[in-house]
Scaffold this active site. Structure first.
Site, mmCIF file in Angstrom:
data_model
loop_
_atom_site.group_PDB
_atom_site.id
_atom_site.type_symbol
_atom_site.label_atom_id
_atom_site.label_comp_id
_atom_site.label_asym_id
_atom_site.label_seq_id
_atom_site.Cartn_x
_atom_site.Cartn_y
_atom_site.Cartn_z
ATOM 1 N N LYS A 74 43.426 49.981 36.090
ATOM 2 C CA LYS A 74 44.780 49.646 35.607
ATOM 3 C C LYS A 74 45.556 50.904 35.249
ATOM 4 C CE LYS A 74 44.526 44.876 35.043
ATOM 5 N NZ LYS A 74 44.737 43.624 34.372
ATOM 6 N N LYS A 91 39.284 42.841 45.733
ATOM 7 C CA LYS A 91 39.193 41.486 45.168
ATOM 8 C C LYS A 91 40.548 40.777 45.179
ATOM 9 C CE LYS A 91 39.952 41.583 40.272
ATOM 10 N NZ LYS A 91 40.048 40.757 39.154
ATOM 11 N N LYS A 125 46.204 38.859 41.401
ATOM 12 C CA LYS A 125 47.608 38.457 41.265
ATOM 13 C C LYS A 125 48.553 39.539 41.785
ATOM 14 C CE LYS A 125 46.122 36.429 37.024
ATOM 15 N NZ LYS A 125 45.550 36.892 35.775
HETATM 16 P P1 ATP Z 1 44.647 41.016 37.681
HETATM 17 O O1 ATP Z 1 45.078 40.727 39.071
HETATM 18 O O2 ATP Z 1 45.782 41.292 36.723
HETATM 19 O O3 ATP Z 1 43.515 41.998 37.588
HETATM 20 P P2 ATP Z 1 42.955 38.776 37.759
HETATM 21 O O4 ATP Z 1 43.509 38.016 38.879
HETATM 22 O O5 ATP Z 1 41.739 39.583 37.961
HETATM 23 O O6 ATP Z 1 44.086 39.662 37.116
HETATM 24 P P3 ATP Z 1 42.089 37.875 35.203
HETATM 25 O O7 ATP Z 1 42.956 37.233 34.209
HETATM 26 O O8 ATP Z 1 41.777 39.307 34.958
HETATM 27 O O9 ATP Z 1 42.702 37.704 36.630
HETATM 28 O O10 ATP Z 1 40.705 37.068 35.368
HETATM 29 C C1 ATP Z 1 40.480 35.787 34.860
HETATM 30 C C2 ATP Z 1 39.113 35.267 35.271
HETATM 31 O O11 ATP Z 1 39.067 35.085 36.689
HETATM 32 C C3 ATP Z 1 37.981 36.223 34.923
HETATM 33 O O12 ATP Z 1 36.853 35.476 34.532
HETATM 34 C C4 ATP Z 1 37.713 36.932 36.219
HETATM 35 O O13 ATP Z 1 36.387 37.385 36.302
HETATM 36 C C5 ATP Z 1 37.981 35.829 37.229
HETATM 37 N N1 ATP Z 1 38.450 36.388 38.513
HETATM 38 C C6 ATP Z 1 39.564 37.109 38.711
HETATM 39 N N2 ATP Z 1 39.693 37.462 40.009
HETATM 40 C C7 ATP Z 1 38.619 36.935 40.649
HETATM 41 C C8 ATP Z 1 38.175 36.936 41.998
HETATM 42 N N3 ATP Z 1 38.870 37.547 42.935
HETATM 43 N N4 ATP Z 1 37.020 36.293 42.302
HETATM 44 C C9 ATP Z 1 36.315 35.646 41.337
HETATM 45 N N5 ATP Z 1 36.664 35.611 40.043
HETATM 46 C C10 ATP Z 1 37.814 36.243 39.685
#
Ligand code: ATP
Ligand code: LTN
Length: 338
Positions: free
Chosen positions: A117, A199, A202
């Protein structure tokens, strides 16, 4: 009959930093739903974490309540789960400060999420972004959970939480339960549809399928999903050499409940085009009822408010108990009136 007190405790949260996506659903929320009967469950909108990156205030407020509607639409029954907004329970900030004093600079410097980040937001590497894991430890330890159901990327933060809890317990005697991360076998790491080596997130809308996407958009995203340039062109699970196809297989397996072997057999002799369309259809059908129900709930503002009000009351009661114990242990003078 087993009493509520005897149940093991689960807790997790998601930042309302954008719309919920398929990775959040398959990596986290879907497992929360599956566990609701067996555990005493707490799930929250991590709005305090979200402001470590600049947000538009109006948007943050909207996304926080919409995320709650989406949690419920995904199957989290507010009668069985305590659903609340992190900033409503002030004990998170208070324990967060204390745990900051028991978390080392070196530990925080090693966190992958901080490194990622701060590279992404180089003009706003603020203190909150750095000390975020101490607040996350507070979020967790306040509720004395046994398990923290998260996707693979949060494992490092959960391990640091365990280290902080053990350190505190060693200094002051048994105070916190030391929780374990609970990471699903399929769906723990959904990759981007436009770049299967990173991964699904968002911040990459092209490769990201949102829970609230229209069915035609979901189908289109899957049709355009990047597959692999190998000559074999068959549906086979091989994350190393075929990351695109393997990611789609993982998604298909997670939404249909079929094993990877069975998926391989199902598409034997078929091209990538047929396979991608089938994965798209399966995801559309999984998301359709969620999207429709979320739409109805978002419109029912009074109901959503009632859910987070009840959640706040219940969560605050539990959080207060732990914080009081911690204040006593570290040597703060007891406050005469509550
Ligand atoms: P950002 O894009 O801002 O990093 P994010 O999409 O990773 O956000 P978070 O709020 O950080 O979302 O994650 C919320 C939950 O979803 C956490 O338990 C995280 O491990 C899970 N998660 C996020 N992205 C994935 C993914 N691509 N695959 C599986 N689990 C995920
Ligand atoms: N750090 C998590 C969100 C989060 C969380 C938590 C998850 C904040 N506090 C407590 C589990 C338990 C993330 O960025 N996905």
């Amino acid at each position: 009959m087993e009493s509520a007190e005897a149940k093991k405790v689960m807790l997790s949260g998601i930042q309302p930093s954008g719309e919920l996506h398929l990775g959040n659903y398959l990596g986290a929320v879907k497992n929360w739903v599956a566990l609701a009967d067996a555990f005493d469950c707490y799930y929250f909108m991590a709005d305090m974490h979200t402001i470590t990156v600049r947000q538009e205030p109006k948007e943050l407020r909207r996304r926080t309540t919409e995320q709650l509607a989406e949690y419920i639409a995904c199957g989290l029954d507010p009668e069985k789960n305590t659903l609340f907004i992190q900033s409503h329970v002030h004990e998170h900030a208070e324990l967060g400060w204390i745990l900051n004093c028991y978390t080392m600079f070196g530990e925080l410097s090693r966190m992958t999420q901080f490194k990622d980040k701060s590279a992404k937001h180089a003009n706003n590497i603020n203190g909150g972004l750095f000390t975020y894991p101490a607040l996350m430890a507070a979020d967790i330890l306040l509720y004395q959970p046994d398990y923290v159901p998260v996707g693979e990327d949060q494992k490092q933060h959960c391990e640091l939480t365990r280290d902080i809890a053990i350190r505190f317990n060693n200094l002051y005697g048994e105070t916190f339960k030391v929780p374990e991360p609970y990471i699903p076998k399929t769906g723990a790491r959904i990759m981007s549809l436009s770049d299967p080596t990173s991964k699904m997130s968002k911040s990459d809308p092209a490769g990201c399928v949102f829970i609230m996407d229209r069915p035609e958009d979901v189908a289109r995203k899957f049709k355009r999903a990047v597959t692999d340039s190998d000559t074999e062109r068959c549906v086979r699970f091989d994350p190393e050499n075929k990351p695109g196809v393997s990611n789609l297989m993982n998604i298909y397996s997670a939404v249909t409940g079929r094993s990877l072997d069975r998926v391989e057999k199902e598409f034997e002799g078929q091209g990538y085009g047929v396979f991608k369309a089938a994965v798209g259809d399966a995801v559309v059908e999984t998301l359709r009822p969620i999207r429709e129900q979320a739409g109805r709930l978002i419109a029912d503002k009074a109901y959503i408010k009632q859910v987070y009000t009840d959640g706040d009351l219940k969560a605050s009661r539990v959080a207060r108990r732990t914080l009081r114990k911690v204040y006593r242990k570290v040597g703060f003078v007891e406050k005469p009136f509550e």
